[in-house]
Write an enzyme that holds these catalytic residues in place. Structure first.
Site, short mmCIF file in Angstrom:
data_model
loop_
_atom_site.label_atom_id
_atom_site.label_comp_id
_atom_site.label_asym_id
_atom_site.label_seq_id
_atom_site.Cartn_x
_atom_site.Cartn_y
_atom_site.Cartn_z
N ARG A 25 10.36 -56.90 65.21
CA ARG A 25 10.01 -58.33 65.25
C ARG A 25 9.28 -58.73 66.52
O ARG A 25 9.41 -59.86 67.01
CB ARG A 25 11.25 -59.21 65.05
N ARG A 29 7.89 -65.39 66.89
CA ARG A 29 8.15 -66.62 67.64
C ARG A 29 8.51 -66.45 69.10
O ARG A 29 8.49 -67.42 69.84
CB ARG A 29 9.22 -67.44 66.91
N ARG A 38 0.74 -70.54 64.72
CA ARG A 38 1.59 -71.02 63.62
C ARG A 38 1.54 -72.53 63.46
O ARG A 38 1.52 -73.04 62.34
CB ARG A 38 3.03 -70.61 63.90
N ASP A 75 5.54 -59.53 55.73
CA ASP A 75 6.98 -59.71 55.49
C ASP A 75 7.40 -58.79 54.36
O ASP A 75 6.58 -58.43 53.51
CB ASP A 75 7.31 -61.16 55.14
N TYR A 152 17.57 -59.90 47.70
CA TYR A 152 16.85 -61.19 47.72
C TYR A 152 16.48 -61.63 46.30
O TYR A 152 16.52 -62.82 45.98
CB TYR A 152 15.59 -61.10 48.59
O1 CP3 Z 1 6.71 -57.80 64.59
C1 CP3 Z 1 7.18 -57.86 63.46
O2 CP3 Z 1 8.11 -57.12 63.10
C2 CP3 Z 1 6.63 -58.93 62.57
C3 CP3 Z 1 6.51 -58.63 61.13
C4 CP3 Z 1 7.75 -58.90 60.31
C5 CP3 Z 1 8.19 -60.18 59.85
N1 CP3 Z 1 9.25 -59.98 59.02
C6 CP3 Z 1 7.59 -61.48 60.18
C7 CP3 Z 1 8.36 -62.72 60.02
C8 CP3 Z 1 8.63 -57.95 59.79
C9 CP3 Z 1 8.65 -56.45 60.02
C10 CP3 Z 1 9.55 -58.66 58.96
C11 CP3 Z 1 10.61 -57.98 58.19
C12 CP3 Z 1 11.63 -58.76 57.52
N2 CP3 Z 1 11.50 -59.96 56.86
C13 CP3 Z 1 12.96 -58.31 57.34
C14 CP3 Z 1 13.50 -56.97 57.79
C15 CP3 Z 1 13.78 -56.94 59.24
C16 CP3 Z 1 15.03 -57.66 59.65
O3 CP3 Z 1 14.92 -58.55 60.49
O4 CP3 Z 1 16.11 -57.30 59.16
C17 CP3 Z 1 13.64 -59.30 56.61
C18 CP3 Z 1 15.11 -59.28 56.21
C19 CP3 Z 1 12.72 -60.33 56.31
C20 CP3 Z 1 12.94 -61.58 55.52
C21 CP3 Z 1 12.69 -62.80 56.33
N3 CP3 Z 1 11.45 -63.21 56.76
C22 CP3 Z 1 13.66 -63.73 56.78
C23 CP3 Z 1 15.15 -63.64 56.53
C24 CP3 Z 1 12.96 -64.72 57.49
C25 CP3 Z 1 13.55 -65.97 58.08
C26 CP3 Z 1 14.29 -65.69 59.31
C27 CP3 Z 1 13.38 -65.53 60.49
O5 CP3 Z 1 13.35 -64.45 61.08
O6 CP3 Z 1 12.68 -66.51 60.77
C28 CP3 Z 1 11.60 -64.35 57.52
C29 CP3 Z 1 10.50 -65.08 58.19
C30 CP3 Z 1 9.64 -64.35 59.14
N4 CP3 Z 1 9.14 -63.09 58.95
C31 CP3 Z 1 9.16 -64.82 60.39
C32 CP3 Z 1 8.37 -63.82 60.95
C33 CP3 Z 1 7.61 -63.86 62.25
C34 CP3 Z 1 9.42 -66.23 60.98
C35 CP3 Z 1 8.55 -67.19 60.26
C36 CP3 Z 1 7.84 -68.22 61.08
O7 CP3 Z 1 6.90 -67.91 61.84
O8 CP3 Z 1 8.20 -69.36 60.90
#
Ligand code: CP3
Length: 341
Positions: A25, A29, A38, A75, A152
């Site tokens: 991640r 943010r 964003r 994602d 999911y």
């Molecule tokens: O550098 C990176 O890793 C960015 C790429 C990335 C994102 N999501 C961007 C994202 C990756 C590799 C993921 C994987 C992801 N997404 C997982 C597996 C990794 C883990 O954390 O267990 C999962 C379970 C998800 C599903 C997901 N996406 C959730 C539960 C959420 C909301 C919670 C949160 O982290 O905000 C997201 C949103 C998300 N995916 C964001 C980002 C940067 C935040 C969204 C925003 O910018 O508002």
């Protein structure tokens, strides 16, 4: 040709001058530059589907944090969407699926044909990012593990217990296998597409592995991870099964190159099980990065000592939390790069 291929060499167990470091991640943010982009958009999905912006936010942690790898900004939920289950990303809450999978008919409606075409924006994002990276560091592609995507699809959002998804495993095992197989088929096509577009290595995120137990994971997790590992022969593969310490022996049998460890996992136990046949990735508790630099240094040193003698890729034990000060993340990355621990 890559100027810095530490990650790929470490993944394959080749000689490295030092362990490579990246942060799950890392794009997101924690970076003010990410938040600035964003804010101008309608939402998360606009960012994910716009290849030029995907490239920009993928490069940010390489430029700002100096990590040894980029991970393509996307994602794991793009796969359910490409199979026909739309999701929404609700601000401050997370993903939400208006329609979920409950019956055999729902599963039959899911599409595996055309998945890569519908994810053409990821392919374009990878192509542009590879050009912009210009060989500085490898690019990591990724997908969710079948079990996590299944969760999911059934639950329709995150959950504390994932009891609806587990209920399906216990009450409708055949249906569960049918859905897991379909997700796996789509995921393999998707990862092949990412590799053709330029991904140098791929990671499978099994974020909800830890809510199962060894028996359930052996039936509904491991076999699908194995199918994916065996289908990806072109580049190294990383499997991150969060919380699945109970399945250490089973994870060690996977045909992948790297196993990710969460922070609660015993490094010593994993080393004993995988020997040096696989690389281990991890596993600093992301919350350590809330601490003072002296504590970060001490905890990093302890971790590095415990990994000694093992093929190792340095990372956190899960994704960095959004309220972490990015300077602390850079501090951690620099400790590893400067061998200063
Ligand atoms: O550098 C990176 O890793 C960015 C790429 C990335 C994102 N999501 C961007 C994202 C990756 C590799 C993921 C994987 C992801 N997404 C997982 C597996 C990794 C883990 O954390 O267990 C999962 C379970 C998800 C599903 C997901 N996406 C959730 C539960 C959420 C909301 C919670 C949160 O982290 O905000 C997201 C949103 C998300 N995916 C964001 C980002 C940067 C935040 C969204 C925003 O910018 O508002």
């Amino acid at each position: 040709m890559l100027q810095n291929n530490l990650l790929l060499r470490a993944a394959k167990g080749e000689h490295v001058e030092r362990a490579p470091v990246w942060v799950m991640r890392q794009a997101g943010r924690i970076l003010p530059e990410y938040r600035a982009i964003r804010e101008k958009l309608s939402g998360f999905k606009e960012l994910v589907t716009t290849p030029e912006l995907v490239c920009e936010v993928t490069l940010q942690p390489v430029d700002i944090l100096g990590v040894d790898a980029a991970i393509i900004f996307s994602d794991i939920l793009v796969i359910p969407e490409a199979m026909g289950l739309d999701y929404e990303m609700i601000e401050k809450k997370g993903p939400w699926f208006p329609k979920t999978i409950q019956t055999a008919a729902d599963i039959d409606l899911l599409q595996t044909d055309g998945v890569t075409e519908r994810l053409d924006y990821v392919k374009k994002g990878i192509t542009i990012t590879k050009a912009e990276l210009n060989g500085r560091v490898p690019l990591i592609g990724f997908a969710g593990a079948p079990w996590t995507i299944f969760s999911y699809m059934i639950e329709g959002s995150g959950s504390k217990t994932f009891s609806k998804a587990k209920k399906m495993l216990y009450t409708q095992p055949e249906l569960s296998h049918r859905l897991l197989s379909k997700i796996t088929a789509a995921t393999i096509q998707y990862l092949h597409m990412q590799i053709e577009a330029g991904a140098d290595i791929v990671q499978i995120f099994d974020s909800w592995a830890g809510i199962l137990d060894q028996d359930l994971y052996a039936q509904f997790g491991i076999p699908y991870l194995q199918r994916i590992s065996q289908a990806i022969k072109q580049v190294p593969t990383i499997v991150f099964a969060k919380g699945a310490y109970f399945s250490m022996e089973d994870l060690a049998t996977l045909d992948c190159d790297v196993l990710g460890l969460d922070w609660a996992t015993s490094i010593e136990d994993f080393k004993a099980v995988v020997k040096n046949d696989k690389t281990l990735q991890g596993n600093l508790d992301p919350c350590v990065l809330y601490a003072d630099e002296s504590v970060i240094k001490k905890k990093t040193a302890e971790m590095m000592k415990r990994f000694e003698g093992q093929r190792h890729i340095v990372n956190l034990g899960h994704g960095v939390y959004p309220d972490t000060d990015w300077r602390k993340v850079k501090y951690f990355v620099d400790l590893i790069k400067e061998n200063n621990f």
